[in-house]
Design an enzyme around this catalytic site. Structure first.
Site, PDB file in Angstrom:
ATOM      1  N   ASP A 160       0.580  -0.909  -0.141  1.00 47.10           N
ATOM      2  CA  ASP A 160       0.283   0.202  -0.028  1.00 47.10           C
ATOM      3  C   ASP A 160       1.223   1.352  -0.323  1.00 47.10           C
ATOM      4  OD1 ASP A 160      -2.029   1.851  -0.050  1.00 47.10           O
ATOM      5  OD2 ASP A 160      -3.116   0.785   1.658  1.00 47.10           O
TER       6      ASP A 160
HETATM    7  C1  BGC Z   1      -4.911   3.344  -0.017  1.00 45.92           C
HETATM    8  C2  BGC Z   1      -5.391   1.611  -1.090  1.00 45.92           C
HETATM    9  C3  BGC Z   1      -5.071   3.061  -2.056  1.00 45.92           C
HETATM   10  C4  BGC Z   1      -3.868   3.910  -2.386  1.00 45.92           C
HETATM   11  C5  BGC Z   1      -3.308   4.830  -3.746  1.00 45.92           C
HETATM   12  C6  BGC Z   1      -3.706   4.224  -0.279  1.00 45.92           C
HETATM   13  O1  BGC Z   1      -3.667   5.343   0.822  1.00 45.92           O
HETATM   14  O2  BGC Z   1      -4.615   2.703   1.762  1.00 45.92           O
HETATM   15  O3  BGC Z   1      -6.705   1.868  -1.107  1.00 45.92           O
HETATM   16  O4  BGC Z   1      -4.745   1.909  -2.898  1.00 45.92           O
HETATM   17  O5  BGC Z   1      -3.718   5.033  -1.209  1.00 45.92           O
HETATM   18  O6  BGC Z   1      -3.965   5.578  -3.639  1.00 45.92           O
END
Ligand code: BGC
Length: 803
Positions: free
Chosen positions: A298
């Protein structure tokens, strides 16, 4: 020396670090590369005609170690006001990330974008008059409430078409964490409290998305069921709970859809960051489940890049200069061996080789938004759950043409939640617009009052702390008695909408969010009193992303309709349901408890949302990644949702699997179970015994015999939905499950095991409305997947038990 932009927009040098010539991987498989085109086409350079594994082998043979190490991180992220990416890199503004490209090797960059309620890109681009809107489909909670994997697949297909048409290669969706606690800020992005529905819904979604030649990423693996301190939280639970409840959905999705990618989660599990947890990422994901794709972090997750790559977390997103530098250093020192680097690089290349970007696909930037709006409307309709319907309140009588709409969200419907799961759609049809589109008349005096209130309140709203964060909600408008009485005099029915929004970074609160606030309660009481005195109905519409309290006020309503956050077409879908153009057929995939305190994870702070283990606040990313080191202990163990309420006889407001219809169904009370080896098929006939067309969902719950492990009273093992049945029509549904599906994970014996004895198979229309029963006897214990590796555990966890 090459330069590339770092996450914060600073050019960083990828110095020639070491490498190569003696590196066995460099020459690895050049000889195995095959050229697909006939030899006569001499002008074609070999890279242009290689594909699949041959192309990957060719790249592997040509990349230097330095280039390979660079490939392990994304190119950084464009964050408004914080960092930028060069224009030639940032091909799709608003995309969340890109992999590294090498023009000289014809190695393209894969474009990654959020999810999950639709494609998240910026609708406007600098110096460009065109708009780039995407469809806001209903949120995951709605889709799961359809209990219809075919519907999820068709929505996935439409989302995949938008990715394809906007030049995006990999979708950062679907989200698969569980509704462990109703306050979870991102629950709307997730499907259910149950791992079977979660896994099936996600697999169908992945298959739909990927049918377009683009990839899906199931996320956030694993146990990322809250937002509080999400970057640092240590999530402690027994291995049985982890495997049976929180990993199970991912296991199903991997086995049924083999997604291109998996996103590991921010949190730790039993002391180790998931993105640095080799057992979770390699042993379980690949050795046990057979996952073949890429594992990515993530965004900004974990704290040790070298540990991440070593653990099998192939791609570090979005790419940070210090992490990349650490990888280069470790590659030089030998701490990060070349075979470990190659393992991840190969997986990344295999993904890139499949992308449309790599194939030079000329996307058109004109997705069929009108067709997708239809898909969104149909999906929103199928996920609507009718919670209550008394006194013939719904569908609205044919002559009930004048509607009074109370509640600010009637006019400002919430399509979906906030944060990375927010879609930039062209419009949202509000409830009131949906009613007007359906030919109904809405009280205009009330409408004017609400619209001007909303306009002023929005103009005065404080700016959010961060561009990603939601603005605080507009408080409910106080409506005085005289206004309600005037509306009641001229309208046939009162609709009262209650709205809730939430998203990344924060969990919800009980006061004024899970529970209604005093203004909402006052409005409901007054509207109910005045309309009932006039012998008119009150219908409550719940425009919410997840569960709220209903038990204390539901008597004030004649009917309660739960469309959740139904995407950009929600207003039309709700109007269709209210008027009877469609019959609600959604069922709860998450229990509505009587009160927050009844939720098993609500028993202590330690169980949700966790307690601090340090008072030192970590500050990062301009406020985005602030938090405290903390831990949450899953004392509820395997008893999540209905597994708890039903096993411990705790009354609920609306049980799991529940949902009313405008018609009635007869479900065969003596279903037939056919055993074929270790597989079972339950045949059950459903008949529409009422007067409207409708669809029913039959759910199969199985109670296992008492063995060594405590079991829930019953668990969902299968489900199926009828087609639209006309009055009097029948359909025989077949619901299958296997012996392995009935097994529990025994941490001592390191295997999934079914005990010998009697299994009671129930068919029902909710976890508490069981209509038929069949008994199955399994003569002997069966051990599945024996010798499963033990996962590290930081300390024994005291979980609730049932005997
Ligand atoms: C989130 C993810 C997301 C990623 C990219 C993160 O803050 O937890 O679910 O895909 O950002 O935007």
């Amino acid at each position: 020396m090459r330069f590339r932009k770092s996450a914060l927009g600073v050019a960083i040098a990828s110095t020639s670090l070491l490498v190569g010539c003696g590196d066995p991987s460099v020459t690895e498989s050049a000889s195995t590369a095959s050229i697909a085109e006939p030899a006569a086409v001499t002008e074609i350079v070999s890279e242009a005609v290689l594909s699949g594994e041959a192309l990957v082998n060719d790249w592997m043979s040509k990349l230097t170690t330095e280039q390979k190490v660079d490939l392990l991180s994304g190119v950084g992220m464009a964050l408004p006001g914080v960092s930028e990416l060069p224009k030639d890199v940032n091909k799709v503004p608003g995309a969340a990330g890109y992999t590294v490209k090498y023009d000289e090797l014809n190695l393209h960059s894969a474009v990654l974008a959020d999810g999950p309620a639709g494609l998240r890109i910026w609708p406007q681009r600098e110096g460009d008059d065109k708009t780039y809107y995407a469809t806001a489909f209903p949120v995951a909670t709605v889709l799961a409430s359809s209990w219809n994997p075919e519907l999820l697949e068709s929505v996935g297909n439409a989302m995949g078409e938008e990715l394809r048409d906007y030049g995006v290669d990999v979708f950062l969706a679907p989200g698969m964490n569980l509704h462990r606690n109703p306050l979870g800020g991102r629950n709307f992005e997730y499907y259910s409290e149950d791992p079977l529905i979660t896994g099936r819904s996600a697999a169908a979604m992945v298959n739909g998305i990927e049918s377009n030649g683009v990839g899906a990423t199931i996320k956030h693996y694993v146990a990322n069921n809250q937002e509080t301190n999400r970057f640092l939280i240590d999530t402690l639970m027994s291995e049985r709970t982890l495997r049976e409840i929180y990993m199970r959905g991912f296991e199903i999705a991997v086995k049924e859809s083999q997604p291109w990618a998996i996103m590991s989660s921010y949190n730790k599990v039993n002391g180790v960051y998931v993105s640095q947890h080799e057992q979770l990422l390699e042993t379980v994901l690949r050795d046990e489940w057979g996952f073949e794709g890429v594992v990515m972090t993530d965004w900004f997750a974990g704290n040790d890049a070298v540990a991440q790559i070593k653990a099998g977390n192939d791609l570090l997103m979005p790419g940070m200069p210090d992490r990349s530098a650490a990888l280069h250093e470790a590659a030089i020192s030998g701490e990060l061996p070349i075979d470990v680097i190659d393992r991840s690089v190969r997986r990344i290349l295999q993904m890139v080789a499949k992308t449309r970007s790599q194939a030079g696909y000329e996307y058109n930037n004109t997705p069929d938004l009108a067709a997708h709006a239809d898909v969104a409307r149909q999906a929103a309709a199928e996920g609507i759950v009718l919670l209550k319907n008394e006194n013939g309140a719904l569908p609205l009588a044919a002559d009930a043409l004048n509607i009074a709409a109370f509640g600010r969200t009637s006019y400002d419907f919430i399509a979906g939640g906030t944060g990375s799961g927010d879609v930039n759609e062209a419009y949202t049809v509000s409830l009131v617009e949906g009613l007007q589109n359906a030919g109904l008349t809405v009280d205009s005096a009330l409408e004017d009052m609400y619209r001007s209130y909303i306009e002023t309140a929005k103009a005065n709203q404080p700016e959010p702390k961060h561009f990603f964060m939601p603005k605080p909600p507009v408080p409910e408008m106080a409506v005085d008695r005289a206004t309600i009485e005037a509306a009641a005099a001229t309208s046939d029915v009162a609709l009262v909408t209650l709205g809730r929004n939430s998203g990344e970074f924060v969990d919800r609160s009980v006061a004024g969010d899970f529970d209604l606030d005093s203004a909402e309660l006052q409005m409901l009481r007054d509207v109910s009193e005045v309309y009932r005195a006039a012998d008119k109905h009150v219908v409550v519409i719940l425009n919410v992303g997840n569960v709220i309290e209903t038990a204390s006020w539901r008597e004030l309503a004649d009917a309660i309709l739960l469309p959740w956050q139904g995407g950009q077409e929600a207003g039309n879908a709700v109007a269709d349901a209210l008027t009877g153009r469609t019959t609600p057929s959604g069922k709860l995939a998450t229990t509505f408890p009587m009160a927050y305190a009844d939720v098993p994870s609500a028993k202590s702070e330690q169980s949700f949302p966790g307690v601090r283990t340090s008072d030192e606040e970590r500050i990062g990313l301009g406020g985005l990644s602030n938090g405290f080191a903390s831990e949450v202990v899953y004392t509820d163990g395997i008893f999540v949702g209905y597994r708890y309420f039903d096993s411990f006889d705790v009354p609920v407001a609306y049980p799991f699997g529940y949902g009313l219809s405008y018609t009635t169904f007869d479900v065969q009370t003596d279903p037939v179970v056919i055993a074929d080896g270790d597989r079972y098929a339950v045949n059950v006939t459903v008949t529409n015994t009422g007067e409207a067309d409708g669809r029913e969902v039959v759910q199969v719950y199985v109670s296992a015999p008492n063995g060594d492990l405590p079991k829930p009273k019953k668990e969902l093992r299968g489900y199926a939905k009828t087609a639209l049945l006309t009055p009097g029509a029948s359909e025989t549904l077949t619901i299958e499950f296997s012996g392995r599906d009935l097994a529990s994970f025994d941490p001592t014996r390191r295997a999934w095991i079914t005990d010998a004895g009697e299994y009671v198979v129930h068919v029902g229309v909710s976890s508490q409305d069981l209509r038929g029963t069949v008994r199955l006897v399994r003569d002997a214990e069966v051990v599945y997947d024996a010798a499963i590796a033990q996962l590290a555990s930081s300390r024994p966890i005291d979980e609730i038990k049932r005997n």
